[in-house]
Every structure is written in C-alpha cells, then in structure tokens.
Design an enzyme around this catalytic site. Structure first.
Site, mmCIF file in Angstrom:
data_model
loop_
_atom_site.group_PDB
_atom_site.id
_atom_site.type_symbol
_atom_site.label_atom_id
_atom_site.label_comp_id
_atom_site.label_asym_id
_atom_site.label_seq_id
_atom_site.Cartn_x
_atom_site.Cartn_y
_atom_site.Cartn_z
ATOM 1 N N ASP A 203 -8.905 51.535 70.926
ATOM 2 C CA ASP A 203 -8.791 51.003 69.334
ATOM 3 C C ASP A 203 -8.214 49.721 69.342
ATOM 4 O O ASP A 203 -8.879 48.927 68.446
ATOM 5 C CB ASP A 203 -8.301 52.131 68.707
ATOM 6 C CG ASP A 203 -8.936 53.455 68.591
ATOM 7 O OD1 ASP A 203 -10.287 53.473 68.912
ATOM 8 O OD2 ASP A 203 -8.135 54.684 68.634
ATOM 9 N N ASP B 130 -9.775 48.408 63.107
ATOM 10 C CA ASP B 130 -10.954 49.078 63.548
ATOM 11 C C ASP B 130 -10.612 50.501 62.932
ATOM 12 O O ASP B 130 -9.443 51.035 62.892
ATOM 13 C CB ASP B 130 -10.751 49.195 65.037
ATOM 14 C CG ASP B 130 -11.450 50.263 65.626
ATOM 15 O OD1 ASP B 130 -12.615 49.862 65.732
ATOM 16 O OD2 ASP B 130 -11.202 51.253 66.187
ATOM 17 N N GLU C 168 -14.979 45.911 60.381
ATOM 18 C CA GLU C 168 -16.501 46.322 61.008
ATOM 19 C C GLU C 168 -17.221 46.882 60.050
ATOM 20 O O GLU C 168 -16.866 47.954 59.117
ATOM 21 C CB GLU C 168 -16.050 47.284 62.263
ATOM 22 C CG GLU C 168 -17.475 47.124 62.921
ATOM 23 C CD GLU C 168 -17.365 48.223 64.204
ATOM 24 O OE1 GLU C 168 -18.310 48.012 65.049
ATOM 25 O OE2 GLU C 168 -16.295 48.670 64.466
#
Length: 442
Positions: A389, A225, A309
């Site tokens: 996170d 992340d 991502e």
C-alpha cells in the site's frame, strides 16, 4: 459532482457549509463563492402539517408537468416549453376544482418544483447528446408520496426572512424554530426545507461570499492509496485504519430489521419500526460523514498537493466486496478532498484507475506481475522491499505530480467542484479518533 449540480450537506449542531460554485479569475483569485449552510429546524405539529401540504403540492406539480410532456411526446406534439408548462400546470390548474388546493401553498414552491423538472430534462438531453460527461442520465421519473425524503425550495421571490429572534419565517407555513450554530456570512439567496427518512427537518441556506480562504502554503505533497483494511495509506507511511461504521452497527441494525419484519404491513407499529431503522442508518451515515470531513480537512491543511487514484466505485459495488466498499465511502471522501483543496488553495489530482500503482516499483520503475490481494509486501529485482500500500501511494504521488506539471495546472484550478456533503459533526455522531494510526484528526 460538478458546478451547478445539486447536493446536500451536514455539520456540528446540525449545521453545515458546502461550496456550491466558485468564480475565479485568471490570477487564481476567488471572486465569488456559493456556500450552503444546513441547520436543524423544529416545526410545530401544525407547521409539520403545512410542510406536508407543501411537499405534496410540489410533488403533484412535478408529476403533472412530467405527465404533460410525456403525453405530448406520445402524441407527436411539439415539446412543451417551460413557460407554457408553468402556465398550464400552475396558473390554469389553480382555477380548476381538481387542483384548486394548489393555491394553499406558496407559488414559489410550485415554480421551483417545475424548475427541478426542467433541470432534469436538460441534464437528460445533454447526456444523450454527449454534451454531458460521465454516466448516462436517465429521463425524469414520477415522484412518489412514499419517498422517505421530501424537499421544497424558497427563493427571494417568496420573501422568506430570518427574524431577529432567530426564527425562520416562511410564507404560508409560519415561523420555524432553528437551531443556529453559527451566523450566516451574508443574506441567503434561497432556502430549502428538507425532511429526511429519519423524520428530521433541515433548513439549507445558500449564501454568496467573496472571502478568500486560501491557506498558507506548505512544502509537503501526499499521495493516497485507498483500501478496505486501511481506509487510506499515505505516501509518507501514515496508515489510517478503516472505521467500518456500518459493520460496527450491524448487530443493532439486524435487530431492528428483524423487529420491522414482524410488524403487520400498514400498521402504526410498522411505521414506528421503519422510523427506528431509518434513524439507525442516519446515525451511521452521519458518523461516517463527520469522520471523513475531519480527515479530509486535516489532509488538506497539512499538504500543498493531494493525489488520489480514480477508483471505479460503481464497478467494485457489484463484487462480493460491495458492502465493505460502500461502507468505506471512497467516492464521498475523495469528493470532499477535491472541493476543499480548491476552496483552500491546494492542488488536487486524480491518477488514472488503470495506472499500475501496486505493481510498479517506486524506486526503479519496473512493472512486475499481478499479485493476489493477500500479498501485502513484495521484493523487486532491484533489491527494494515494498509494502504494497505504501508503494502504491508513493507511485500515485509521483504520477500525480507528473500529470500536474505536464498540464501546467495552477494551484487553484478553474471551477470549484460542488460536493454533496460538507463538514460537520452531528450531535449523535461518534467523534472517536481511535481508528487513526499515526495521525490525530481534528
């Protein structure tokens, strides 16, 4: 960036390796890999004049070809073919008084300039017809002599040669002193001479190798992340603090920009001030690139599969966080991880940017309401307490694994993505690992 697109890299002692393309058979075995090695070169004052002449001639040929095609379009004439363009812009132009000086440089440099123009047109046509994915590509634009970056390219037809004494012999330029940090694995197929905004010269070699660099398999898989407070948070709980290279250099850059603004336009002192600003920015970029390469290499070596991502960096670059977003360099980092994973036999996956990784509970799968950015921890109704996170990284890993299994992807995907920057340590780059929490990056 995909296979066939252009890119440029950098490395320790000004050298660098970058995969350009890769052919892989149905068994996942590498058949052919193109690598790009960059080395710092130190031309003499006379050679700098010859390089400047070559840069100028290549720029003029590119602009003449673009102008000819634009005029043909405005007049309703047929599209000028590549062969006809080369004949009129190079061969016939050398016989005219206005362009007789084109014969002072290697003809290969001029031909490669037209090749760049033809590639730009093909990319533009493929973009507007929908054959090219991604953002719309604009039509070619005229090149300016005031551009900070200049480049020319020599192919094997020019008969460039690396001499036994380590110098690079280029036609009509001479023998350039090269700072070698490693040997080339094979004979280069082409070399590009690049002058950057900081006034440095680089030789970028393209070589082909069939060496299989697959790393031994490991058990761990990780989701990443990306953020601003922490550059990356791993699904295993590791947090890597954002180094913020541009922020740390802001005071020096501010002083240099103020000094530049006081210089009279067109003066020699202003040119010197512009060069100082460019060198300061180059140091920031080199340091960031060096740190990202070390981190990405460490992640690829320690994990069999990496999932990130798919962030919309362009959109985030239009917000009030634009400076911090660009300073982080998420796109370049994920690009490094992607091509290194393909090169070393690791799996890589991107999770859709609209996947609710932050709001989803990694234990029960419940999707909660949207949360403000200042909420760094939250409780789910199932009783689980999540770090924002770390929970997002765990969800990214799970979504990436599910997508990888659904697609039945091989550990070595089809074509290796060509990265724009590869490996390395610049001599002026800061090599500190103090910003890494819980992981020592080599």
């Amino acid at each position: 960036m995909r296979v066939g697109e252009r890119f440029v890299p950098e490395l320790r002692d000004e050298d660098q390796r970058v995969p350009s393309s890769c052919a892989i058979n149905q068994h996942g075995i590498v058949l052919l890999v193109q690598l790009r090695y960059n080395f710092r070169v130190y031309p003499t004052p006379g050679q700098q004049v010859e390089l400047a002449r070559a840069f100028g001639c290549a720029r003029v040929v590119f602009n003449d070809g673009l102008r000819l095609r634009q005029e043909a379009r405005e007049q309703g004439l047929p599209y000028v073919s590549d062969a006809e363009l080369s004949k009129r812009i190079i061969t016939q132009a050398k016989g005219t008084p206005q362009r007789a000086w084109l014969g002072e440089v290697s003809s290969v440099v001029l031909q490669q300039a037209l090749a760049d123009l033809n590639t730009a047109y093909r990319n533009f046509f493929a973009s507007i017809t929908g054959k090219r994915k991604g953002r719309t590509v604009a039509p070619p634009r005229f090149r300016s002599r005031k551009d900070n970056r200049q480049a020319i390219r020599f192919t094997k037809n020019s008969r460039f040669k690396v001499l036994d004494n380590g110098r690079l012999r280029l036609p009509k330029i001479g023998d350039l002193a090269v700072r070698w940090s490693r040997t080339l694995p094979s004979d280069p197929s082409s070399v590009a001479i690049i002058r950057d905004a900081a006034g440095r010269y680089f030789a970028s070699f393209v070589v082909q190798t069939g060496e299989d660099e697959t790393l031994p398999p490991v058990e761990s898989e990780v989701g990443i992340d990306l953020g601003l407070t922490h550059f990356a948070v791993m699904s295993n709980g590791t947090k890597i603090a954002a180094p913020k290279f541009l922020r740390r250099a802001a005071r020096k850059l501010k002083r240099l920009q103020q000094s530049l603004s006081r210089k009279r336009r067109g003066s020699n002192n202003r040119k010197k001030a512009v060069l100082k600003v460019a060198r300061a920015h180059a140091r920031v970029a080199d340091t960031r690139r060096d740190w990202q390469h070390k981190l990405s290499t460490s992640i690829v070596r320690e994990n069999q599969a990496i999932f990130v991502e798919d962030l919309c960096v362009v959109g985030l670059g239009r917000t009030r966080l634009a400076k911090s977003v660009h300073d982080a360099g998420w796109a370049s980092f994920t690009g490094m991880v992607e091509y290194k994973a393909a090169r070393y036999g690791r799996a890589f996956g991107r999770v859709d940017r609209f996947f609710p990784s932050t709001r989803m509970c990694s234990q029960c799968g419940r999707i909660n309401e949207k949360m403000a950015l200042n909420v760094r921890a939250w409780d789910c109704r199932c009783g689980a307490t999540h770090n924002r996170d770390v929970n997002a990284a765990i969800n990214v890993r799970a979504a990436g694994q599910a997508d990888l299994n659904a697609r039945g992807a091989h550990v070595r995907p089809g074509l290796i993505p060509a990265a724009r920057n590869e490996a390395g340590t610049h001599p002026d780059a800061a090599c500190s690992t103090r910003s890494v929490e819980g992981i020592f990056v080599l």
